[in-house]
Design an enzyme around this catalytic site. Sequence first.
Site, short mmCIF file in Angstrom:
data_model
loop_
_atom_site.label_atom_id
_atom_site.label_comp_id
_atom_site.label_asym_id
_atom_site.label_seq_id
_atom_site.Cartn_x
_atom_site.Cartn_y
_atom_site.Cartn_z
N ASP A 167 0.88 -1.16 0.00
CA ASP A 167 0.00 0.00 0.00
C ASP A 167 0.92 1.22 0.00
O ASP A 167 1.43 1.62 1.05
CB ASP A 167 -0.90 0.00 1.23
CG ASP A 167 -1.79 1.23 1.31
OD1 ASP A 167 -2.20 1.74 0.25
OD2 ASP A 167 -2.05 1.69 2.44
N GLU A 199 -1.16 -1.62 -4.73
CA GLU A 199 -2.39 -0.86 -4.94
C GLU A 199 -2.13 0.30 -5.89
O GLU A 199 -1.09 0.97 -5.79
CB GLU A 199 -2.91 -0.35 -3.60
CG GLU A 199 -4.32 0.21 -3.67
CD GLU A 199 -4.88 0.49 -2.30
OE1 GLU A 199 -5.74 -0.27 -1.85
OE2 GLU A 199 -4.44 1.48 -1.69
N ASP A 234 -2.41 1.05 7.26
CA ASP A 234 -1.61 0.92 6.04
C ASP A 234 -1.14 -0.54 5.87
O ASP A 234 -1.07 -1.05 4.76
CB ASP A 234 -0.38 1.84 6.10
CG ASP A 234 -0.78 3.29 6.24
OD1 ASP A 234 -1.44 3.80 5.32
OD2 ASP A 234 -0.43 3.90 7.26
#
Length: 173
Positions: free
Chosen positions: A16, A77, A150
């Site tokens: 992420d 992502e 996160d």
Amino acid sequence: MPNINTKGNVTVLGIDPGSQRTGWGVVREVSGVLQLVDCGVVRTASAGKEFSDRLAKIYHELSAILIRLKPEEAAIEQVFTAKNAASALKLGQARGVAVAACAAQGLSISDYEPTLVKKSLVGTGRAEKEQVSFMVQRLLNVKNADWALDTSDALAVAICHLTMRRFAALAGK
């Protein structure tokens, strides 16, 4: 999805990306069962005054994680929104160094839209981060995780990737 082997056991690094906090998580799938290998956050606040120092810290820490844990694939992502153009540029650069760290280790890299990640875990693409974290804990059989959001987002990306691999295998791709 890049050309990857959809058969057998696999270990995946989920990322992420963020310019201040880059979440990461490594998940192994063995005979259809998900196992948490390790996870954490690369925090760049102490990296130095220059933005390039923060990018270097992301690259070096992810590289060390890749060398230590030896995942076979990576999932990251995609950047979807930012508060302004400058934030979007910084986020894109952080994502770029994360991709570069994985590519330098020879990993195949898949990227996923945040809405697909959420939908694959929670059932809706507009799920809150806390809902995603809850499902990540359930899917990995972790009780009372104290990791950052996160980190759970990165683990969600890895789990989404493993789900997509299973679908590809079922579809004969």
